[in-house]
Design a protein around this motif. Structure first.
Motif, PDB file in Angstrom:
ATOM      1  N   HIS A   8       2.578   6.672  -6.827  1.00 55.42           N
ATOM      2  CA  HIS A   8       1.313   7.599  -7.090  1.00 55.42           C
ATOM      3  C   HIS A   8       1.332   8.029  -8.410  1.00 55.42           C
ATOM      4  O   HIS A   8       1.761   7.364  -9.307  1.00 55.42           O
ATOM      5  CB  HIS A   8       1.824   8.928  -5.980  1.00 55.42           C
ATOM      6  CG  HIS A   8       3.172   9.487  -6.513  1.00 55.42           C
ATOM      7  ND1 HIS A   8       3.096  10.666  -7.513  1.00 55.42           N
ATOM      8  CD2 HIS A   8       4.355   9.388  -5.862  1.00 55.42           C
ATOM      9  CE1 HIS A   8       4.277  10.761  -7.644  1.00 55.42           C
ATOM     10  NE2 HIS A   8       4.995  10.518  -6.721  1.00 55.42           N
TER      11      HIS A   8
ATOM     12  N   LYS B  91      -9.068   1.556   0.316  1.00 54.67           N
ATOM     13  CA  LYS B  91      -8.194   0.072   0.745  1.00 54.67           C
ATOM     14  C   LYS B  91      -8.926  -0.966  -0.066  1.00 54.67           C
ATOM     15  O   LYS B  91      -9.997  -0.958  -0.311  1.00 54.67           O
ATOM     16  CB  LYS B  91      -8.726   0.068   2.157  1.00 54.67           C
ATOM     17  CG  LYS B  91      -8.285   0.899   3.182  1.00 54.67           C
ATOM     18  CD  LYS B  91      -6.683   1.050   3.117  1.00 54.67           C
ATOM     19  CE  LYS B  91      -6.273   2.059   4.214  1.00 54.67           C
ATOM     20  NZ  LYS B  91      -4.864   2.274   4.039  1.00 54.67           N
TER      21      LYS B  91
ATOM     22  N   GLN C  68       0.967  -1.230   0.031  1.00 51.86           N
ATOM     23  CA  GLN C  68       0.092   0.080   0.025  1.00 51.86           C
ATOM     24  C   GLN C  68       0.798   1.333   0.046  1.00 51.86           C
ATOM     25  O   GLN C  68       1.719   1.414   0.863  1.00 51.86           O
ATOM     26  CB  GLN C  68      -0.932   0.156   1.472  1.00 51.86           C
ATOM     27  CG  GLN C  68      -1.825   1.357   1.333  1.00 51.86           C
ATOM     28  CD  GLN C  68      -2.665   1.516   0.259  1.00 51.86           C
ATOM     29  OE1 GLN C  68      -3.485   0.695  -0.075  1.00 51.86           O
ATOM     30  NE2 GLN C  68      -2.649   2.583  -0.383  1.00 51.86           N
ATOM     31  N   SER C  69       0.606   2.111  -0.826  1.00 53.18           N
ATOM     32  CA  SER C  69       1.571   3.349  -1.120  1.00 53.18           C
ATOM     33  C   SER C  69       1.000   4.352   0.279  1.00 53.18           C
ATOM     34  O   SER C  69      -0.074   4.618   0.509  1.00 53.18           O
ATOM     35  CB  SER C  69       1.115   4.170  -2.481  1.00 53.18           C
ATOM     36  OG  SER C  69       1.962   5.192  -2.059  1.00 53.18           O
ATOM     37  N   SER C  70       2.146   4.821   0.725  1.00 52.16           N
ATOM     38  CA  SER C  70       1.759   5.908   1.769  1.00 52.16           C
ATOM     39  C   SER C  70       2.280   7.396   1.272  1.00 52.16           C
ATOM     40  O   SER C  70       2.470   8.144   1.978  1.00 52.16           O
ATOM     41  CB  SER C  70       2.759   5.499   3.059  1.00 52.16           C
ATOM     42  OG  SER C  70       4.240   5.499   2.544  1.00 52.16           O
ATOM     43  N   HIS C  71       2.328   7.388  -0.043  1.00 51.20           N
ATOM     44  CA  HIS C  71       2.444   8.726  -0.688  1.00 51.20           C
ATOM     45  C   HIS C  71       1.323   9.655  -0.104  1.00 51.20           C
ATOM     46  O   HIS C  71       1.603  11.088   0.166  1.00 51.20           O
ATOM     47  CB  HIS C  71       2.397   8.716  -2.094  1.00 51.20           C
ATOM     48  CG  HIS C  71       2.686   9.939  -2.740  1.00 51.20           C
ATOM     49  ND1 HIS C  71       3.988  10.515  -2.828  1.00 51.20           N
ATOM     50  CD2 HIS C  71       1.893  11.008  -3.375  1.00 51.20           C
ATOM     51  CE1 HIS C  71       3.920  11.726  -3.552  1.00 51.20           C
ATOM     52  NE2 HIS C  71       2.464  12.031  -3.872  1.00 51.20           N
ATOM     53  N   LYS C  72       0.167   9.312   0.047  1.00 51.95           N
ATOM     54  CA  LYS C  72      -0.859   9.869   0.640  1.00 51.95           C
ATOM     55  C   LYS C  72      -1.715   9.139   1.833  1.00 51.95           C
ATOM     56  O   LYS C  72      -1.538   7.966   1.739  1.00 51.95           O
ATOM     57  CB  LYS C  72      -2.161  10.463  -0.233  1.00 51.95           C
ATOM     58  CG  LYS C  72      -1.749  11.336  -1.396  1.00 51.95           C
ATOM     59  CD  LYS C  72      -2.588  12.045  -2.373  1.00 51.95           C
ATOM     60  CE  LYS C  72      -3.832  11.082  -2.598  1.00 51.95           C
ATOM     61  NZ  LYS C  72      -4.770  11.908  -3.331  1.00 51.95           N
ATOM     62  N   ASP C  73      -2.214   9.908   2.774  1.00 50.60           N
ATOM     63  CA  ASP C  73      -2.745   8.953   3.913  1.00 50.60           C
ATOM     64  C   ASP C  73      -4.476   8.799   3.798  1.00 50.60           C
ATOM     65  O   ASP C  73      -4.971   8.097   4.792  1.00 50.60           O
ATOM     66  CB  ASP C  73      -2.606   9.729   5.164  1.00 50.60           C
ATOM     67  CG  ASP C  73      -3.007  11.149   5.210  1.00 50.60           C
ATOM     68  OD1 ASP C  73      -3.862  11.401   4.347  1.00 50.60           O
ATOM     69  OD2 ASP C  73      -2.980  12.038   6.357  1.00 50.60           O
TER      70      ASP C  73
ATOM     71  N   ASP D 240       6.123   2.013  -1.809  1.00 52.38           N
ATOM     72  CA  ASP D 240       5.763   2.805  -0.412  1.00 52.38           C
ATOM     73  C   ASP D 240       5.452   4.199  -0.888  1.00 52.38           C
ATOM     74  O   ASP D 240       4.572   5.037  -0.521  1.00 52.38           O
ATOM     75  CB  ASP D 240       6.952   2.961   0.303  1.00 52.38           C
ATOM     76  CG  ASP D 240       7.111   1.500   1.078  1.00 52.38           C
ATOM     77  OD1 ASP D 240       6.136   0.821   1.345  1.00 52.38           O
ATOM     78  OD2 ASP D 240       8.257   1.390   1.656  1.00 52.38           O
ATOM     79  N   ASP D 241       6.147   4.613  -2.300  1.00 51.63           N
ATOM     80  CA  ASP D 241       5.783   5.933  -2.539  1.00 51.63           C
ATOM     81  C   ASP D 241       5.257   6.176  -4.021  1.00 51.63           C
ATOM     82  O   ASP D 241       5.086   7.131  -4.716  1.00 51.63           O
ATOM     83  CB  ASP D 241       7.129   6.894  -2.675  1.00 51.63           C
ATOM     84  CG  ASP D 241       7.154   8.187  -2.848  1.00 51.63           C
ATOM     85  OD1 ASP D 241       6.212   8.771  -2.209  1.00 51.63           O
ATOM     86  OD2 ASP D 241       7.485   8.951  -3.498  1.00 51.63           O
TER      87      ASP D 241
ATOM     88  N   TYR E  26      -5.784   6.960   0.883  1.00 51.70           N
ATOM     89  CA  TYR E  26      -6.038   6.215  -0.264  1.00 51.70           C
ATOM     90  C   TYR E  26      -7.202   5.152   0.143  1.00 51.70           C
ATOM     91  O   TYR E  26      -7.359   4.729   1.366  1.00 51.70           O
ATOM     92  CB  TYR E  26      -4.731   5.449  -0.550  1.00 51.70           C
ATOM     93  CG  TYR E  26      -3.733   6.019  -1.389  1.00 51.70           C
ATOM     94  CD1 TYR E  26      -3.703   6.832  -2.649  1.00 51.70           C
ATOM     95  CD2 TYR E  26      -2.517   6.264  -1.011  1.00 51.70           C
ATOM     96  CE1 TYR E  26      -3.217   7.245  -3.435  1.00 51.70           C
ATOM     97  CE2 TYR E  26      -1.530   7.103  -1.667  1.00 51.70           C
ATOM     98  CZ  TYR E  26      -1.679   7.383  -2.908  1.00 51.70           C
ATOM     99  OH  TYR E  26      -0.813   8.256  -3.762  1.00 51.70           O
TER     100      TYR E  26
END
Length: 398
Positions: A112, A41, A32-37, A109-110, A39
Motif C-alpha cells: 500500500h 483494476k 493485486q493488493s487487498s490492503h483496501k477493497d 497482498d498487503d 483499488y
C-alpha cells in the motif's frame, strides 16, 4: 578472434528482472493488493497506435496497487538500471506513472501507499504545475526527493524512462534514451548533513569594525548657496479678476505654481568608501555531524516491483519493465523500443491527417449553388413575386 569490449560487457551483464507481457499468464505474476477493497483494476491492453502490450489503468479516480515479485538481489558494488515505458493514452491531467522498487519483505497482498520502498521512479503529472519525474530514494528509513525539477513527457505517445545508479554514488535519468539529468547522489539529495556549517562562535562585526558600504556621502561636498528655493511660488502671470471685491471676497492672493528653480532636497554626492571591506560572509567550519557515506546508492535487498499510484483519469499503459546491471543492455533495448515509437508517431500522424482530410472533405462534397451575379442580374429589376420564386429555388439548392 578479438571480441569488441561492448560485446564483452553485454555478455557479462545480468538481466535482474524483465516483464514485457509477451508471455501468457500475467495475472499469476502480478498480485493485486487487498490492503483496501476499492483499488482500481489493471487490464492487459495494447498501446494506442502500436502493438505494445502492457498493464492499463481502467477505472477513473482510483488508487492502484499491483506488484510482482522477483528473485531477491542487491546492487552493492554494481550498477543498477531501472527502465520501463509509459503511454498516457488518456492525455493524463492528474495521476502517477511511476514504479516503486520494494524489498522482498513487502507482501504483494498487503502492499500500500505507506509500504517502505527502496526507490520510487517515474513521471507524475497534475495540472500545469506538476509535470516532473520523481526520483526518490529511501535512506536510513526516510524518503528523500531529488532537489532538481526533472521534466517528464505529458503527451499521448509512448516514452521510455530510465534510471541509472552506479557504485560511485552517481546517477543518470534518461527519457527516450537521452540523458535529462545526472550528477552525484550526495549533491542532488539531502541524504547527509551539510559538510560545512556557519561557525556558531562567529558574529557579524559592527560597522566600525567591518564597513560594508561600497559608497558614502562625500564629507567635503557642501550645499551651494543658491540651492534653497521654495518648491511652490505665486503664479507671476496671475492677475486679480476684475470682478474681485476685496471687501466681499477678502484679500486676493495669486494661485501657487511649481517653482521652476526648485532643486529639491540637497544631498551630498557619493564617493567610493575608502573603508569598504566587502560584504561580510559568515565563516564556516566543518560540520561535526557530517560523515561521508560511499554506499548511499546501495540496497541489500530488492524483491518486488509495484505500481502504487493514483489516477484521476484512467488509460495509462505500463510495459517493458527491465532491471539490469548494464547500461549497455538497457540502451540496446531502448534503441529497439525507439523504432516502435517512431512507427507509433507516424501512425498517430497518419490518423490525424486522415481525420483532417475527412473534415475538409465534408466542405468539398457540398454542391455549389447554381447562382451567380451575372445570372441573377440586378435585383432591382425583379418584382416581389419574382424574388419569392428565386428564394424558393435557393432553398431547394440548399
Amino acid at each position: 578472434m578479438k571480441i569488441a569490449p561492448a560485446l564483452l560487457s553485454l555478455a557479462a551483464s545480468e538481466v535482474l528482472w524483465k516483464e514485457d507481457f509477451s508471455a501468457d499468464g500475467w495475472e499469476s505474476r502480478w498480485v493485486q493488493s487487498s490492503h483496501k477493497d476499492d483499488y482500481g483494476k489493471f487490464e492487459l491492453a495494447t498501446g494506442k497506435w502500436n502493438e505494445i502490450k502492457g498493464l492499463k489503468t481502467s477505472q477513473d479516480a482510483k488508487f492502484y496497487a499491483l506488484s510482482a515479485d522477483h528473485k531477491s538481489f542487491s546492487n552493492k558494488d554494481k550498477t543498477l538500471v531501472v527502465q520501463f515505458t509509459v503511454q498516457h493514452q488518456q492525455k493524463i491531467d492528474c495521476g502517477g506513472g511511476y514504479v516503486k522498487l520494494f524489498p522482498s519483505t513487502v507482501s504483494g497482498d498487503d502492499m500500500h501507499g505507506d509500504s517502505e520502498y527502496n526507490i520510487m521512479f517515474g513521471p507524475d503529472i497534475c495540472g500545469y504545475s506538476t509535470k516532473r519525474i520523481h526520483v526518490i530514494f529511501n535512506y536510513k528509513g526516510k524518503n528523500h526527493l531529488i532537489n532538481k525539477d526533472v521534466k517528464c513527457k505529458d503527451d499521448e505517445l509512448t516514452h521510455i524512462y530510465t534510471l541509472v545508479v552506479t557504485p560511485d554514488n552517481k546517477y543518470k535519468v534518461l527519457v527516450d534514451n537521452e540523458e535529462t539529468a545526472s550528477g552525484a547522489l550526495e549533491e542532488d539529495w539531502d541524504f547527509l548533513p551539510a559538510k560545512k556549517i556557519k561557525d556558531p562562535e562567529a558574529s557579524k562585526p559592527s560597522q566600525d569594525e567591518w564597513d560594508e558600504r561600497e559608497e558614502i556621502a562625500d564629507p567635503d561636498d557642501t550645499k551651494p548657496e543658491d540651492w534653497e528655493k521654495p518648491e511652490h511660488i505665486a503664479d507671476p502671470d496671475a492677475a486679480m479678476p476684475e470682478d474681485w471685491d476685496e471687501e466681499m471676497d477678502g484679500e486676493w492672493e495669486p494661485p501657487m505654481v511649481d517653482n521652476p528653480e526648485y532643486k529639491g532636497e540637497w544631498k551630498p554626492k557619493n564617493i567610493k568608501n575608502p573603508a569598504y571591506k566587502g560584504k561580510w560572509v559568515h565563516p564556516e567550519i566543518d560540520n561535526p555531524e557530517y560523515a561521508s557515506d560511499d554506499s548511499i546508492y546501495s540496497y541489500d535487498d530488492f524483491g518486488r516491483v509495484g505500481l502504487d499510484l493514483w489516477q484521476v483519469k484512467a488509460g495509462t499503459i505500463f510495459s517493458n519493465f527491465l532491471m539490469t546491471d548494464s547500461e549497455e543492455e538497457a540502451s540496446a533495448e531502448a534503441a529497439e523500443l525507439l523504432k516502435l515509437m517512431e512507427a507509433e508517431q507516424a501512425a498517430k500522424k497518419a490518423e490525424e491527417d486522415a481525420k483532417a482530410a475527412e473534415a475538409g472533405g465534408d466542405d468539398d462534397d457540398e454542391e455549389e449553388m447554381d447562382f451567380d451575379d451575372e445570372e441573377l442580374g440586378d435585383l432591382d429589376d425583379y418584382d416581389d413575386e419574382d424574388l419569392d420564386d428565386i428564394m424558393d429555388e435557393i432553398k431547394d439548392e440548399l
